[in-house]
Design a protein around this motif. Structure first.
Motif, PDB file in Angstrom:
ATOM      1  N   GLU B 119       0.829  -1.217   0.000  1.00 15.49           N
ATOM      2  CA  GLU B 119       0.000   0.000   0.000  1.00 15.49           C
ATOM      3  C   GLU B 119       0.857   1.258   0.000  1.00 15.49           C
ATOM      4  OE1 GLU B 119      -3.102  -0.103   2.985  1.00 15.49           O
ATOM      5  OE2 GLU B 119      -3.444  -2.242   2.602  1.00 15.49           O
ATOM      6  N   ILE B 120       2.063   1.100   0.500  1.00 21.32           N
ATOM      7  CA  ILE B 120       2.998   2.224   0.551  1.00 21.32           C
ATOM      8  C   ILE B 120       4.285   1.747  -0.093  1.00 21.32           C
ATOM      9  CG2 ILE B 120       4.284   3.771   2.108  1.00 21.32           C
ATOM     10  CD1 ILE B 120       2.117   3.277   4.245  1.00 21.32           C
ATOM     11  N   ILE B 121       4.924   2.637  -0.867  1.00 24.10           N
ATOM     12  CA  ILE B 121       6.244   2.303  -1.421  1.00 24.10           C
ATOM     13  C   ILE B 121       7.220   3.410  -1.031  1.00 24.10           C
ATOM     14  CG2 ILE B 121       7.631   1.978  -3.519  1.00 24.10           C
ATOM     15  CD1 ILE B 121       5.855  -0.206  -3.833  1.00 24.10           C
ATOM     16  N   LYS B 143       0.425   5.317  -1.541  1.00 25.91           N
ATOM     17  CA  LYS B 143       1.361   6.349  -1.108  1.00 25.91           C
ATOM     18  C   LYS B 143       2.758   6.000  -1.576  1.00 25.91           C
ATOM     19  CE  LYS B 143      -0.814   7.793   3.274  1.00 25.91           C
ATOM     20  NZ  LYS B 143      -2.067   7.023   3.241  1.00 25.91           N
ATOM     21  N   VAL B 144       3.502   7.036  -2.008  1.00 26.94           N
ATOM     22  CA  VAL B 144       4.902   6.840  -2.385  1.00 26.94           C
ATOM     23  C   VAL B 144       5.740   7.830  -1.584  1.00 26.94           C
ATOM     24  CG1 VAL B 144       6.600   7.095  -4.241  1.00 26.94           C
ATOM     25  CG2 VAL B 144       4.417   5.932  -4.695  1.00 26.94           C
ATOM     26  N   ILE B 145       6.795   7.313  -0.946  1.00 29.78           N
ATOM     27  CA  ILE B 145       7.695   8.191  -0.186  1.00 29.78           C
ATOM     28  C   ILE B 145       9.052   8.181  -0.877  1.00 29.78           C
ATOM     29  CG2 ILE B 145       8.849   8.550   2.026  1.00 29.78           C
ATOM     30  CD1 ILE B 145       6.044   6.852   2.884  1.00 29.78           C
ATOM     31  N   VAL B 146       9.477   9.349  -1.315  1.00 32.49           N
ATOM     32  CA  VAL B 146      10.695   9.458  -2.112  1.00 32.49           C
ATOM     33  C   VAL B 146      11.886   9.735  -1.202  1.00 32.49           C
ATOM     34  CG1 VAL B 146      11.816  10.694  -4.013  1.00 32.49           C
ATOM     35  CG2 VAL B 146       9.334  10.308  -4.053  1.00 32.49           C
ATOM     36  N   GLU B 162      -0.489   9.529  -3.328  1.00 33.50           N
ATOM     37  CA  GLU B 162       0.052  10.641  -2.545  1.00 33.50           C
ATOM     38  C   GLU B 162       1.568  10.509  -2.529  1.00 33.50           C
ATOM     39  OE1 GLU B 162      -1.599  10.297   1.377  1.00 33.50           O
ATOM     40  OE2 GLU B 162      -3.574   9.801   0.544  1.00 33.50           O
ATOM     41  N   VAL B 163       2.248  11.627  -2.702  1.00 36.85           N
ATOM     42  CA  VAL B 163       3.714  11.590  -2.732  1.00 36.85           C
ATOM     43  C   VAL B 163       4.270  12.378  -1.541  1.00 36.85           C
ATOM     44  CG1 VAL B 163       5.791  12.101  -4.064  1.00 36.85           C
ATOM     45  CG2 VAL B 163       3.704  11.386  -5.243  1.00 36.85           C
ATOM     46  N   TYR B 164       5.234  11.760  -0.834  1.00 38.61           N
ATOM     47  CA  TYR B 164       5.880  12.413   0.303  1.00 38.61           C
ATOM     48  C   TYR B 164       7.399  12.369   0.115  1.00 38.61           C
ATOM     49  CZ  TYR B 164       1.331  11.499   2.476  1.00 38.61           C
ATOM     50  OH  TYR B 164      -0.002  11.429   2.755  1.00 38.61           O
ATOM     51  N   GLU B 165       8.052  13.172   0.935  1.00 40.46           N
ATOM     52  CA  GLU B 165       9.519  13.153   0.884  1.00 40.46           C
ATOM     53  C   GLU B 165      10.019  12.669   2.253  1.00 40.46           C
ATOM     54  OE1 GLU B 165      13.526  13.958   1.182  1.00 40.46           O
ATOM     55  OE2 GLU B 165      12.220  15.465   2.141  1.00 40.46           O
ATOM     56  N   TYR B 166      10.951  11.705   2.242  1.00 38.15           N
ATOM     57  CA  TYR B 166      11.395  11.013   3.458  1.00 38.15           C
ATOM     58  C   TYR B 166      11.899  11.965   4.540  1.00 38.15           C
ATOM     59  CZ  TYR B 166      13.597   7.301   6.255  1.00 38.15           C
ATOM     60  OH  TYR B 166      13.961   6.440   7.262  1.00 38.15           O
TER      61      TYR B 166
END
Lengths: 560, 560
Positions: B119-121, B143-146, B162-166
């Motif tokens: 569900e999250i990458i 969700k994708v966390i870059v 949804e895109v997030y930044e680590y």
């Protein structure tokens, strides 16, 4: 659907099975003082373990589970290879091994056997007269198995119990016995503490506790500096098997494939001899044992460089440490108690300490008990369970969480509840810790004097008072005080030549010297010193019985 | 009554919590090729782990238990310190870490993410283009966390997620987050095998499996001879974190308090450089990596004495071993597979081998994969699951029982049932074992040729054929045969200069020389040698795809 995956349980039989599979020809040497040596390979040991386990299973012992203990089986023996066999054979069947502490008084021993409700007792023939006298008071015991080094049938009769002989049973046992697949939460052992006050308390451990303890001992405790233990070392089993799992070595050394030597009953001259004969490189014990090794004429020309000694139970005196160092002996310390199976940590160095000056490292070996083993959490806390500062000065109680602690005090839920308050084992030991997290023991919590909210360690005052040339024995206790709540009172017995001469004032003046040197603060000086002409009262294990002294003298300052 | 005893569960959060408590100032160094180094103390690492775990818990992930997997979270990354953080942060919350193998083909990668239902990458920005192209085929990913080494905000938009930044999330996370008390049987990780045939298979591990694996690695495997690893060593994380738990080191090295270096994306020149810069003493990898270390101009004047290298995946060529030895490098071998978390054993010496001549020990390092780790049972058996003789000659399949194996193949009960038949993991590896119980791999069971009931290892024939100067590539497969059931057929591609010249007869004559020298029996000679002008077919991970060859050529002897 039942999973086809093998549900690997951490049970004690896996240790011996694996050791015999991985190191079939490694040796266990049983070297008793007055009988020929017995040499067993791991493979042979495994066979003998299975034989005895099969015998027990034919005795229709009850198998335990998570909730209920299996049949309790007592063992009264020295450090023999038969006791080692029972360390595996008894739990393997689902029964519980109760290691009877043969240093307790006969009454206490009977008490533990009755609390355990042992149905079978394995006993060394040395303890037959004792057991025979106790049996009328041991209603649960139905079978006695006698263990002897004599290579002949022994003829023993005891009233109201069946009597067997170990070696005969062993010969009749099945060398290919397969143990039942036990749940790892099955209780395996029952070990009583030798408390300084009150009756011994039963601690009990699951198979899983013992397997985890055995692995972790080999995963960064003794195999870290300063000892750097490896499987090339040869272990001598000095810690008694009847006390705290013999420090765990009967289990952990087999997982390292290490040669081990079992010396039978304690005969120090004999033990010194087998160190040389069997090339022993590594043991553990009280400082006296180390003193004997160093000063033995037997080992006068023996190269002790690299010999490893774990000091257990008390700190090593500096003079003895210096002597050991001259011989090239490596010293470490163990941190443990019966409740923690027993290991909770030891004195090992961190990587960054490698470059520390030798004196600084020695300070740790002399004045620290150590730091926690992997996965063990040891804290030093105030009465609110908050960590005290890591300053090497602030005292607090040691509390512990480990993957392998006792499941409680056997049949004593109240004491269990009290000791595990807040989810942590309260050890009752007062200690300080330093900025690196190393622990130094100070006192027992119940012995420390809480004077006006500040703590005065009784042991420190006892150490200083004992340096007076006229003092034979000393105990410092807390006496009740109206203003300070508690104040120290010292009870002293004089040496022969000082009898009738040593005075309270002598002791106070002696302590004042230390105050003047800045060793202790002025307010630590006891409010009273009592000079006794006799001996201090003792517990069954020979320690000073402070409980008796407290009962007698704790009101002495109020009565004044 | 609920027991007051703390029910210590072997969960992954205990590892990082203990490491940060016991070695707060020990270092993790993240040294990527194209960005400044990051130095984290264990204490800081623990803080960052808790921050990210708190972020995940706010994402309302589902917590797993014994029966059900928690939310699956994929990670696509190189060996970075952020990936290390996720090794702890994801399982700590009760979610499952799926380490996406970024060496798989895009289709296979998408397949694993869909089987896992991630569900999250979490993804390294290097894989953004790839992930972006896959996303339309990944319906579960929300969700994708870059993750980026750039010290600036990155602007990424991806459709329907949804895109997030680590680092931004990390800053917002709670540094004091307390993880839930999980049952140790909760599933922690999901790791896909990179099988040579068919689609990758999912293996999955409980918290307990990983903790047990981590302790045992430190309890007599790498810290035994010949490596004698200690906490003074400095570990370089070469084994990819996206494959088989990076050989377990992200967990086990922290329990030793060892300094560890994470080199980011693979850049061999850079890796060589950081060996010197960070004082690395210890790593693991394929023999090529060792070749690069030995022959690097960068390390020409660098003292490699005592450097430790674990050969993984394939045996070390003798010439390379000799070179390593000249430099004072210590070599060992690992035995493992994804299904066993991955370690099942390694090449360590028994105490009695200490006195063996050097050549005999070297023979072990060169020609044995090793022996089982403590508590692991490895057997070499015939098709009836009976042990084959320990003679170093009789071939059998390796089967395993360990305390930490995969709970099966994820969503594949049939394959699980088949692989664990009889309660043992059937590894599919063909091997021999010697009188000391040491294992030498021979072949994959499915690749061996069963000729008239006798086994011919395809790998042995391939080794010998490859020594012909005209051979570029070779594969030997089993072809059906009327009388012998199976017979070997070799498929060979010639080197450029031999194209159109190399003949079947050349290969047969080349093999006949080995027959005459007694190296192999006459009946091992393939019935047919096919010379192909192109390349041999490959799997996505670059290994020869024998399945394709079998499909094409397995009837070639019958058609004749």
């Amino acid at each position: 659907m039942v999973s086809p995956i093998y549900d690997y349980q951490l049970t004690i039989d896996k240790i011996i099975e694996w050791a015999a599979y991985a190191y079939p020809d490694q040796e266990i040497v049983y070297a008793p003082p007055k009988a020929p040596k017995v040499r067993l390979t791991y493979s042979k040991l495994h066979e003998r373990v299975r034989r005895m386990a099969s015998v027990l299973s034919q005795f229709k012992i009850k198998q335990g589970d998570k909730e209920n203990l299996g049949t309790r089986i007592g063992v009264m023996d020295w450090n023999t290879s038969r006791f080692l066999e029972l360390y595996y054979a008894i739990p393997m069947t689902g029964a519980v091994m109760h290691t009877v502490n043969v240093r307790l008084s006969p009454e206490e021993m009977a008490y533990t056997i009755n609390v355990a409700e042992d149905e079978i007792i394995f006993t060394n023939e040395d303890f037959l007269p004792l057991l025979s006298s106790l049996l009328p008071k041991l209603p649960t015991v139905k079978k006695v198995i006698v263990m002897s080094d004599k290579n002949e049938d022994i003829d023993v009769k005891l009233p109201n119990v069946e009597v067997y002989e170990y070696e005969k049973l062993s010969r009749e046992g099945d060398p290919n016995y397969t143990p039942p697949e036990l749940d790892e939460n099955t209780i395996a052992t029952l070990v009583f503490t030798s408390g300084t006050t009150g009756l011994p308390k039963g601690t009990y451990f699951r198979h899983r506790d013992i397997v985890l303890h055995s692995i972790v001992v080999n995963a960064g405790v003794w195999n870290a500096p300063p000892l750097n233990l490896t499987h090339k070392d040869v272990w001598l089993q000095i810690p008694p098997l009847f006390h705290a799992h013999g420090w765990g070595s009967p289990y952990s050394s087999l997982l390292l494939g290490m040669k081990s030597v079992y010396p039978g009953r304690y005969d120090w001259n004999h033990i010194i001899r087998i160190i040389k004969e069997e090339g022993v490189t590594y043991t553990a014990g009280v400082p006296t044992m180390l003193y004997l090794i160093i000063n033995s004429p037997e080992l006068a020309n023996y190269d002790l460089r690299g010999f490893k000694f774990i000091v257990a139970g008390q700190a090593i005196p500096k003079g003895l440490y210096e002597e050991a160092k001259k011989k090239g002996i490596l010293i470490s310390q163990g941190m443990g108690m019966t409740e923690t199976a027993p290991l909770m940590g030891g004195l090992t160095f961190k990587p960054k300490m490698e470059n520390w000056p030798e004196e600084k490292k020695e300070e740790y070996i002399l004045y620290r008990a150590g730091r926690p083993a992997p996965l063990v959490f040891v804290r030093v806390v105030d009465p609110d369970m908050k960590d005290v500062p890591k300053d090497g000065k602030t005292m607090g109680e040691i509390i512990v969480r480990a993957p392998w602690m006792t499941r409680g005090y056997y049949k004593d839920p109240k004491k269990t509840e009290e000791t595990w308050r807040g989810g942590w084992l309260h050890t009752g030991d007062l200690a300080v810790w330093d900025e690196e997290g190393y622990i130094a023991y100070v006192d027992r919590v119940k012995d420390v004097i809480k004077s006006g909210g500040e703590w005065i360690p009784s042991t420190r005052l006892e150490d200083l008072i004992s340096t007076h040339p006229g003092v034979a024995e000393v105990a410092v206790i807390a006496a009740k005080h109206e203003k300070w709540i508690e104040r120290p009172v010292a009870i002293v017995t004089p040496k022969q030549e000082y009898k009738g001469k040593l005075t309270e004032n002598d002791i106070i003046q002696h302590l004042n010297k230390f105050v003047n040197q800045g060793v202790i603060p002025k307010w630590w000086i006891p409010d009273k010193v009592i000079i006794l002409e006799g001996e201090l009262p003792k517990t069954s294990t020979g320690k000073t019985d402070k409980k008796v002294l407290r009962d007698k003298y704790s009101n002495i300052l109020i009565q004044k």
